[in-house]
Write a protein that holds these residues in place. Structure first.
Motif, short mmCIF file in Angstrom:
data_model
loop_
_atom_site.label_atom_id
_atom_site.label_comp_id
_atom_site.label_asym_id
_atom_site.label_seq_id
_atom_site.Cartn_x
_atom_site.Cartn_y
_atom_site.Cartn_z
N GLY A 97 2.22 5.45 -14.71
CA GLY A 97 1.19 4.03 -14.62
C GLY A 97 1.09 2.69 -13.83
O GLY A 97 2.27 3.35 -12.83
N SER A 98 0.66 2.17 -13.65
CA SER A 98 -0.03 0.91 -12.57
C SER A 98 0.52 -0.11 -13.48
O SER A 98 0.51 -1.23 -12.17
N GLU A 99 0.47 -0.30 -15.08
CA GLU A 99 1.27 -1.58 -15.33
C GLU A 99 2.37 -1.17 -15.80
O GLU A 99 2.40 -0.64 -17.05
N THR A 100 3.68 -1.51 -15.27
CA THR A 100 4.93 -1.54 -15.53
C THR A 100 6.25 -2.61 -15.73
O THR A 100 5.50 -3.39 -14.51
N THR A 101 6.38 -2.89 -16.76
CA THR A 101 7.61 -3.72 -17.48
C THR A 101 9.33 -3.24 -16.62
O THR A 101 9.43 -1.58 -17.33
N LEU A 102 10.15 -3.53 -15.94
CA LEU A 102 11.42 -3.01 -15.48
C LEU A 102 11.82 -3.48 -16.21
O LEU A 102 12.03 -4.58 -16.17
N GLY A 103 13.23 -2.46 -16.79
CA GLY A 103 14.38 -3.22 -17.46
C GLY A 103 14.91 -1.96 -17.12
O GLY A 103 15.15 -1.19 -18.29
N TYR A 104 16.17 -2.16 -16.10
CA TYR A 104 17.32 -1.18 -16.28
C TYR A 104 18.73 -1.56 -15.79
O TYR A 104 18.87 -2.21 -15.78
N HIS A 105 19.28 -1.01 -17.29
CA HIS A 105 20.87 -1.89 -17.36
C HIS A 105 21.39 -0.60 -16.00
O HIS A 105 21.72 0.36 -16.31
N LEU A 106 22.22 -1.54 -15.29
CA LEU A 106 23.05 -0.83 -14.69
C LEU A 106 24.45 -0.62 -15.06
O LEU A 106 25.23 -1.85 -15.51
N PRO A 107 25.07 0.74 -15.21
CA PRO A 107 26.13 1.11 -15.25
C PRO A 107 27.31 0.02 -14.51
O PRO A 107 28.71 -0.36 -14.96
N GLY A 108 27.53 -0.29 -13.43
CA GLY A 108 28.55 -0.98 -12.17
C GLY A 108 28.60 -1.08 -10.84
O GLY A 108 27.23 -0.77 -10.71
N GLY B 18 -0.90 -2.76 -10.93
CA GLY B 18 -1.71 -2.46 -9.68
C GLY B 18 -2.63 -3.01 -9.26
O GLY B 18 -3.95 -3.95 -10.13
N LEU B 19 -3.10 -3.32 -8.28
CA LEU B 19 -4.67 -3.98 -6.99
C LEU B 19 -5.39 -3.18 -6.72
O LEU B 19 -7.05 -4.04 -6.59
N GLY B 20 -4.98 -1.94 -6.97
CA GLY B 20 -6.31 -1.09 -6.60
C GLY B 20 -5.75 0.88 -6.46
O GLY B 20 -4.73 0.53 -5.90
N GLY B 21 -7.58 1.07 -6.62
CA GLY B 21 -6.95 2.65 -6.80
C GLY B 21 -6.06 3.14 -8.12
O GLY B 21 -4.98 4.31 -7.40
N PHE B 22 -5.08 2.38 -8.76
CA PHE B 22 -4.21 2.70 -9.69
C PHE B 22 -4.64 3.92 -10.57
O PHE B 22 -6.27 3.95 -11.04
N ASP B 23 -3.39 4.91 -11.49
CA ASP B 23 -4.83 5.46 -12.32
C ASP B 23 -2.67 6.01 -12.79
O ASP B 23 -1.60 5.73 -12.43
N ARG B 24 -3.02 6.84 -13.63
CA ARG B 24 -1.61 7.65 -14.10
C ARG B 24 -0.47 8.58 -13.03
O ARG B 24 0.56 9.44 -13.82
N SER C 224 0.98 -1.54 0.33
CA SER C 224 -0.46 0.36 0.32
C SER C 224 1.24 1.44 0.05
O SER C 224 1.91 1.74 0.67
N ILE C 225 0.65 1.79 -0.84
CA ILE C 225 1.08 3.67 -0.79
C ILE C 225 0.03 5.23 -1.24
O ILE C 225 -0.66 4.98 -1.20
N GLN C 226 0.23 5.36 0.23
CA GLN C 226 -0.29 6.29 0.94
C GLN C 226 -0.39 7.83 0.36
O GLN C 226 0.83 7.42 -0.50
N PRO C 227 -1.06 8.44 0.07
CA PRO C 227 -1.13 9.64 -0.96
C PRO C 227 0.14 10.98 -0.39
O PRO C 227 0.35 10.52 0.88
N HIS C 228 0.30 11.38 -1.30
CA HIS C 228 1.84 12.05 -1.51
C HIS C 228 2.87 11.29 -0.51
O HIS C 228 3.90 12.21 0.14
N ASP C 229 2.98 9.72 -1.13
CA ASP C 229 3.89 8.89 -0.73
C ASP C 229 4.61 8.07 -1.88
O ASP C 229 4.44 8.08 -2.55
#
Length: 224
Positions: free
Chosen positions: A184-195, A146-152, A118-123
């Protein structure tokens, strides 16, 4: 006596008898003896004074050799424990440890595995992890659902340690990230880490007045 007089009227001295005084050899020997005695006396006095000064002068203290003890070597304890998601800013997050691997085995680091956060408002949710020195190529992969209350209003971004400190001071500001921020609430993570270094995965609900419930899975996957 007058200049023209040749005989003194008082004593009867005849000036024709004037001449240089005669020297007695005995007087000369006496003067030489006296001078030699004075010289010997000064020499004896010099020796006595020098000897007394040397005896009275304190001996110079020799500096003792200081032995520097070696500081005991310190071996830091390895960081252990599960990754912790914090929902209050400002916050201090535990660092996700790297999984101990055998030589030649690929490195993996568990960052987040929450079925319902759960993520509270403004948190925001904050996951911190550290990538050790390695010759492997690593990236952060995973998904946000996102499971609930999600939006952009929900934003996901990855920050280096320096970028996180800047954003942590003002979380309402747009973060300066080395990677593209997704919304958004539906996101696929893919971050290349430099080191190697400390990284921060942040799921921000700062811009929304409503709470959110999300499912987060993320881990570091390395390849050769």
């Amino acid at each position: 006596m007058l200049e023209a007089s040749t005989v003194c009227k008082q004593c009867g001295w005849d000036r024709s008898q004037d001449g240089p005084p005669t020297q007695d050899p005995k007087d000369r020997k006496a003067r030489i003896g006296v001078a030699a005695g004075i010289a010997v006396g000064y020499w004896v006095m010099f020796l006595l004074i020098s000897g007394t000064s040397a005896a009275a002068r304190p001996l110079r203290a020799t500096n003792s050799i200081n032995t520097v003890a070696e500081a005991p070597s310190y071996t830091p304890e390895p960081v252990t424990g599960e990754a912790i998601a914090l929902g209050t800013l400002p916050s201090t997050a535990a660092t996700a440890p790297a999984v101990a691997t055998k030589p030649g085995k690929l490195l993996t680091i568990k960052v987040a595995d929450s079925k319902s956060a759960s993520i509270q408002p403004h948190d925001a949710l904050h996951y911190q992890f550290e990538v050790p020195e390695t010759d492997q190529k690593c990236q952060l992969v995973g998904s946000l659902h996102g499971l609930g209350g999600f939006d952009r209003d929900l934003e996901v971004f990855l920050l280096t340690d320096d970028e996180y400190l800047f954003w942590h001071a003002n979380p309402a500001a747009i973060p300066h990230s080395s990677w593209e921020t997704t919304r958004g609430s539906e996101t696929t993570l893919g971050y290349h880490l430099p080191g190697a270094g400390i990284y921060h995965l942040v799921i921000s609900n700062v811009m929304s007045p409503a709470s959110k419930t999300v499912q987060v899975r993320a881990h570091v996957k390395c390849t050769r």
